[in-house]
Design a protein around this motif. Sequence first.
Motif, PDB file in Angstrom:
ATOM      1  N   ALA A 142      34.868  33.550  35.727  1.00  0.00           N
ATOM      2  CA  ALA A 142      35.430  33.383  37.065  1.00  0.00           C
ATOM      3  C   ALA A 142      36.833  33.967  37.189  1.00  0.00           C
ATOM      4  CB  ALA A 142      35.457  31.895  37.432  1.00  0.00           C
ATOM      5  N   VAL A 143      37.552  34.042  36.060  1.00  0.00           N
ATOM      6  CA  VAL A 143      38.959  34.461  36.112  1.00  0.00           C
ATOM      7  C   VAL A 143      39.142  35.921  35.704  1.00  0.00           C
ATOM      8  CG1 VAL A 143      41.256  34.051  35.149  1.00  0.00           C
ATOM      9  CG2 VAL A 143      39.780  32.115  35.729  1.00  0.00           C
ATOM     10  N   VAL A 144      38.565  36.304  34.562  1.00  0.00           N
ATOM     11  CA  VAL A 144      38.830  37.633  33.997  1.00  0.00           C
ATOM     12  C   VAL A 144      38.463  38.762  34.949  1.00  0.00           C
ATOM     13  CG1 VAL A 144      38.178  39.220  32.145  1.00  0.00           C
ATOM     14  CG2 VAL A 144      38.733  36.846  31.608  1.00  0.00           C
ATOM     15  N   PRO A 145      37.250  38.787  35.561  1.00  0.00           N
ATOM     16  CA  PRO A 145      36.929  39.920  36.437  1.00  0.00           C
ATOM     17  C   PRO A 145      37.930  40.122  37.569  1.00  0.00           C
ATOM     18  CG  PRO A 145      34.951  38.681  35.931  1.00  0.00           C
ATOM     19  CD  PRO A 145      36.097  37.872  35.416  1.00  0.00           C
ATOM     20  N   PHE A 146      38.384  39.047  38.184  1.00  0.00           N
ATOM     21  CA  PHE A 146      39.322  39.198  39.301  1.00  0.00           C
ATOM     22  C   PHE A 146      40.682  39.713  38.821  1.00  0.00           C
ATOM     23  CE2 PHE A 146      36.254  36.094  40.904  1.00  0.00           C
ATOM     24  CZ  PHE A 146      35.913  36.686  42.104  1.00  0.00           C
ATOM     25  N   VAL A 147      41.139  39.220  37.667  1.00  0.00           N
ATOM     26  CA  VAL A 147      42.411  39.711  37.131  1.00  0.00           C
ATOM     27  C   VAL A 147      42.291  41.189  36.759  1.00  0.00           C
ATOM     28  CG1 VAL A 147      44.086  39.468  35.255  1.00  0.00           C
ATOM     29  CG2 VAL A 147      43.105  37.435  36.325  1.00  0.00           C
ATOM     30  N   VAL A 148      41.163  41.562  36.136  1.00  0.00           N
ATOM     31  CA  VAL A 148      40.969  42.957  35.735  1.00  0.00           C
ATOM     32  C   VAL A 148      40.923  43.863  36.955  1.00  0.00           C
ATOM     33  CG1 VAL A 148      39.297  44.555  34.724  1.00  0.00           C
ATOM     34  CG2 VAL A 148      39.850  42.422  33.546  1.00  0.00           C
ATOM     35  N   VAL A 149      40.121  43.483  37.951  1.00  0.00           N
ATOM     36  CA  VAL A 149      40.007  44.319  39.159  1.00  0.00           C
ATOM     37  C   VAL A 149      41.359  44.424  39.877  1.00  0.00           C
ATOM     38  CG1 VAL A 149      38.939  44.475  41.446  1.00  0.00           C
ATOM     39  CG2 VAL A 149      37.537  43.878  39.455  1.00  0.00           C
ATOM     40  N   ALA A 150      42.065  43.300  39.936  1.00  0.00           N
ATOM     41  CA  ALA A 150      43.381  43.333  40.593  1.00  0.00           C
ATOM     42  C   ALA A 150      44.336  44.271  39.871  1.00  0.00           C
ATOM     43  CB  ALA A 150      43.950  41.916  40.656  1.00  0.00           C
ATOM     44  N   TRP A 151      44.329  44.234  38.531  1.00  0.00           N
ATOM     45  CA  TRP A 151      45.231  45.110  37.776  1.00  0.00           C
ATOM     46  C   TRP A 151      44.813  46.571  37.915  1.00  0.00           C
ATOM     47  CZ3 TRP A 151      49.869  45.098  35.974  1.00  0.00           C
ATOM     48  CH2 TRP A 151      50.261  46.020  35.007  1.00  0.00           C
ATOM     49  N   VAL A 152      43.499  46.837  37.877  1.00  0.00           N
ATOM     50  CA  VAL A 152      43.026  48.215  38.042  1.00  0.00           C
ATOM     51  C   VAL A 152      43.381  48.736  39.425  1.00  0.00           C
ATOM     52  CG1 VAL A 152      40.948  49.667  38.173  1.00  0.00           C
ATOM     53  CG2 VAL A 152      41.190  48.010  36.331  1.00  0.00           C
ATOM     54  N   ALA A 153      43.360  47.867  40.428  1.00  0.00           N
ATOM     55  CA  ALA A 153      43.711  48.296  41.794  1.00  0.00           C
ATOM     56  C   ALA A 153      45.144  48.772  41.878  1.00  0.00           C
ATOM     57  CB  ALA A 153      43.468  47.153  42.772  1.00  0.00           C
ATOM     58  N   THR A 154      46.033  48.207  41.061  1.00  0.00           N
ATOM     59  CA  THR A 154      47.418  48.675  41.062  1.00  0.00           C
ATOM     60  C   THR A 154      47.560  50.039  40.369  1.00  0.00           C
ATOM     61  OG1 THR A 154      47.926  47.552  38.960  1.00  0.00           O
ATOM     62  CG2 THR A 154      48.225  46.296  40.994  1.00  0.00           C
ATOM     63  N   ILE A 155      46.554  50.376  39.540  1.00  0.00           N
ATOM     64  CA  ILE A 155      46.597  51.669  38.823  1.00  0.00           C
ATOM     65  C   ILE A 155      45.851  52.739  39.598  1.00  0.00           C
ATOM     66  CG2 ILE A 155      45.912  52.849  36.679  1.00  0.00           C
ATOM     67  CD1 ILE A 155      46.168  50.132  35.278  1.00  0.00           C
ATOM     68  N   ASP A 156      44.600  52.370  40.051  1.00  0.00           N
ATOM     69  CA  ASP A 156      43.770  53.353  40.752  1.00  0.00           C
ATOM     70  C   ASP A 156      42.798  52.596  41.654  1.00  0.00           C
ATOM     71  OD1 ASP A 156      42.791  56.254  40.968  1.00  0.00           O
ATOM     72  OD2 ASP A 156      40.950  55.170  40.446  1.00  0.00           O
ATOM     73  N   VAL A 157      42.974  52.742  42.957  1.00  0.00           N
ATOM     74  CA  VAL A 157      42.167  51.999  43.920  1.00  0.00           C
ATOM     75  C   VAL A 157      40.707  52.409  43.848  1.00  0.00           C
ATOM     76  CG1 VAL A 157      41.822  51.486  46.366  1.00  0.00           C
ATOM     77  CG2 VAL A 157      44.134  51.678  45.452  1.00  0.00           C
TER      78      VAL A 157
END
Length: 557
Positions: A142-157
């Motif tokens: 429940a936590v890891v996917p959202f954190v990963v996607v959020a961090w990737v969004a700051t690198i490459d949308v």
Amino acid sequence: MRLLDQRLLARARAARRLLILDSALGLVGAVLVVVQATLIARIVTRAFDGAPLRAVAVELGVLAVTFAGRGAIAWGFEVAGRRAAWTVLSELRLALVERRLRTQPAGLDGVEAGEIAATAVQGVDGLEAYFGRYLPQVVLAAVVPFVVVAWVATIDVGSALLLLITLPLVPLFMWLIGRYTSERTRERWLALRLLSTHFLDVVRGLPTLRAFNRSRAQGAVISDVGERYRRAAMGTLRVSFLSGSVLELAATLGVALVAVTVGVRLVDGGIGLQAGLTVLILAPELYAPLRRLGAQFHASADGVAVAERMLAQLEAPASAARSGRLVPFSPAEAPVRLEAVSFAYPSRPRLVLDRLDLDLLPGETVALVGPSGVGKSTVAMLLLGFAEPTEGCITVGGLNLSDCRLDVWRRQIAWVPQRPTIFRGTIAGNIRLGAPKASDQRTRDAAMLAGADRFIRALPLGYETVVGDGGRPLSTGERRRIALARAFLRDAPLVILDEPTADLDRTSADVVAEAIERLRAGRTVLMIAHRPELVRRADRVVYLDTGGTALIRNEAA
């Protein structure tokens, strides 16, 4: 099957604490995943740029700490989960025992002893898997996917959108597989309950089976039940292996799609090397918690099935009398009356008692007689508060028993059942069942009054002889005398005797009858009996009719 059983979390404080701890650890773990991927991508990128080793020494040190941190978090998940599993199961076992003692002491709900044992004892491994491995994975998923996607969004949308598109594949397959798995798990647990119950019955009835030369036939039945359980277990394992392959395929396809897209963009210059590496490293981490969740889903299915069965028993309607708040009068000072009492067992269509009226006056010995099956033992069960009348009421000095505290009421009753239970322990410990703090002298005096002292002293260890399961076997007469010794030691004003001389030889019956004569002095006694020599000792005889539905007359003995 639900990811989190709200009933389980509501009942088990340790489960709620574990969920809070897992959430905190999961959040820290998700941050460490992102930090680890970013550091690896940065170190590789700088290495490609020709940076020396000492230039990335700080990053390498932080990376080592990150690896250690993830290991510590995994250890914390496992330790916290195991402790919570043990605590939760202990709480559930205690609640189950307390619930059955308070609401189902007579076992009128039809739940068999083998099923309770299988549920409360053999479920520990399943719950350990649920709390130790499955529940932490639920939090991580429940936590890891959202954190990963959020961090990737700051690198490459664009990469973040691609991850969001492929992410639902694994949960979708998990949902489809889970619907089928839960049914197979319940089938397997039903087969295990059947096997446990039947095996317990066979062990209890071994002498009878041997006497009728039916032991081989029962062996064949156990073999058939065991084969049913084997097939159910293998079916569950088959689903587990196949579902694992499907989930692996879905995760692999998602990672491959991201890898191909990022690789093409790297070649075209649409994304930098460090950003691309970060996305590539985080892509497997995105799916890893979901893949592990799918794997632990099957390992925890037994635990959830056990918990559901235990909770169903805990939430079953009560059959025992409700405990009120009033303090009941003592039967030594106030009459006990059954007023128009009717009762029917859940498994029987007709009334066992139909508007029964019965008075027990202080200091009086009443013999309750009649054919088998007319409800004599049912009267004793109702007086003990093991069940509530279907109609009518039981009063003590005018107070309705349902309005009184049952624990106080039962302290004023000494019960000698038709088949006394002998627990594993010493003879002295079994006699002290009704008075745990009684001295050795009082215990021996009670045994002497019950006519049990002679056979107890003849044993090699006397009162310290171990009886019960695995201990010295006792005859029916010896069991009755120990039960009578309990009644003497309890020294209660109301004594209930259920067929105290049934199945005894003349000598043993005479010993028990003499003990009853001493026991009834100064006490109110309800004596359920068939033998005329025992009935004649009563002050009053109460007859039930052959249908067991009405009191027909009272007469002096």
